[in-house]
Scaffold this active site. Structure first.
Site, PDB file in Angstrom:
ATOM      1  N   GLY A  12       0.797  -1.220   0.000  1.00  0.00           N
ATOM      2  CA  GLY A  12       0.000   0.000   0.000  1.00  0.00           C
ATOM      3  C   GLY A  12       0.827   1.267   0.000  1.00  0.00           C
ATOM      4  O   GLY A  12       0.627   2.160  -0.839  1.00  0.00           O
ATOM      5  N   ASP A  32       9.537  -6.210  -5.714  1.00  0.00           N
ATOM      6  CA  ASP A  32       8.648  -6.839  -4.754  1.00  0.00           C
ATOM      7  C   ASP A  32       8.809  -8.342  -4.896  1.00  0.00           C
ATOM      8  O   ASP A  32       9.268  -8.833  -5.930  1.00  0.00           O
ATOM      9  CB  ASP A  32       7.186  -6.433  -5.015  1.00  0.00           C
ATOM     10  CG  ASP A  32       6.305  -6.605  -3.781  1.00  0.00           C
ATOM     11  OD1 ASP A  32       6.142  -5.622  -3.039  1.00  0.00           O
ATOM     12  OD2 ASP A  32       5.813  -7.726  -3.557  1.00  0.00           O
ATOM     13  N   TYR A 151       9.298  -6.180  15.814  1.00  0.00           N
ATOM     14  CA  TYR A 151       9.147  -5.187  14.745  1.00  0.00           C
ATOM     15  C   TYR A 151       9.675  -3.826  15.181  1.00  0.00           C
ATOM     16  O   TYR A 151      10.430  -3.168  14.457  1.00  0.00           O
ATOM     17  CB  TYR A 151       7.675  -5.083  14.356  1.00  0.00           C
ATOM     18  CG  TYR A 151       7.374  -4.008  13.339  1.00  0.00           C
ATOM     19  CD1 TYR A 151       7.727  -4.171  12.008  1.00  0.00           C
ATOM     20  CD2 TYR A 151       6.728  -2.826  13.719  1.00  0.00           C
ATOM     21  CE1 TYR A 151       7.445  -3.188  11.071  1.00  0.00           C
ATOM     22  CE2 TYR A 151       6.445  -1.840  12.793  1.00  0.00           C
ATOM     23  CZ  TYR A 151       6.799  -2.030  11.469  1.00  0.00           C
ATOM     24  OH  TYR A 151       6.518  -1.038  10.542  1.00  0.00           O
TER      25      TYR A 151
END
Length: 280
Positions: A12, A32, A151
């Site tokens: 996104g 990607d 993360y």
């Protein structure tokens, strides 16, 4: 016409960054790991003046980041801007971390952008060129959350790596910065966001969640000439959420008359601040 390489371009935020640079007329190389999503992204530019190329790459592989930069350089000419937007963000409690999960996360979120930046810098120096690198960080680098410790750790490390690279590469005319988004709702099979989580994390002084386009505009600006004297910066694009604790109650001074605490007549309550502006 600048050549811009964007990793994680099919996601996104990555796709919005690609679109933003396309508006500026850049030569675009997208990377990607999802070849189908990559093909759909490249197809968006079929009927535009932009020259777009998609390169499939699994950036968790040790050799992939440097190889990607070399392939982009060979296919479309010298890379002027590298945007490291690829990332993974699974929920994982610190007590459940094992070596495999930790290494996979850090391979994509930290090692890949560092190795891609190193490869970009070597080629730029070899050809006597400057350039700009923009890493995509996260507000988690400043504020961890339950289930997000690994993360958050990877993004905190990425911000330090950004500053270190800026110190070392500035002499070669290479600027290295990071853009740190706040809460931006995007589709994620890895870690879908519940309405409850979005409501809890999305509060900020501007009263709405961010959009991929908010982030993309900041990336294009900090990579461009208007930011030519900026390097080593972490640009927070978060609606002000990193400015402080919006929902903590005010501590009012007591009224001298009776000792009771009296709220100011001019202050805006935190609940009102959170709901002003566009809805999330």
């Amino acid at each position: 016409m600048r050549h811009v390489l964007v990793t994680g371009a099919a996601g996104g935020i990555g796709a919005a960054i690609a679109e933003e640079f396309a508006v500026a007329g850049a030569v675009l190389t997208f990377a990607d790991r999802d070849p189908d999503a990559l093909d759909r992204l490249v197809a968006r530019f079929d009927d535009t003046p932009c020259r777009a190329l998609g390169l499939t790459a699994d950036l968790s592989d040790t050799e992939a980041p440097a190889e990607l930069v070399r392939r982009a350089w060979a296919a479309q000419g010298p890379v002027d801007v590298l945007v490291n937007a690829a990332g993974v963000y699974p929920s994982l409690d610190m007590a459940d971390v094992d070596a495999t999960a930790w290494d996979r996360l850090f391979a994509v979120n930290l090692r890949a952008p560092v190795l891609a930046t190193a490869a970009f810098a070597r080629l730029a120096v070899e050809h006597g060129r400057g350039g700009a690198v923009v890493n995509i960080s996260s507000g988690s680098a400043l504020r961890a959350r339950p289930g997000g410790g690994p993360y958050a750790s990877s993004k905190a490390a990425l911000e330090t790596a950004t500053r270190a690279a800026a110190l070392e590469l500035g002499a070669h005319g290479i600027r290295v910065n990071a853009v740190s988004p706040g809460f931006v709702p995007v589709d994620s099979a890895c870690n879908p966001v519940s309405e409850e989580y979005a409501a809890a994390i999305g509060a900020n002084p501007l009263g709405r969640a961010g959009t991929p386009e908010d982030v993309a505009r900041a990336v294009r600006w900090i990579a461009g000439e208007d930011a030519a004297w900026i390097t080593g910066e972490i640009l927070r694009v978060d609606g002000g959420s990193s400015a402080g604790a919006l929902h903590l109650p005010r501590i009012w001074p007591p009224d001298p008359a009776d000792g009771a605490h009296r709220p100011s007549t001019t202050a805006v309550p935190a609940t009102a601040q959170a709901t002003k502006g566009h809805p999330a």
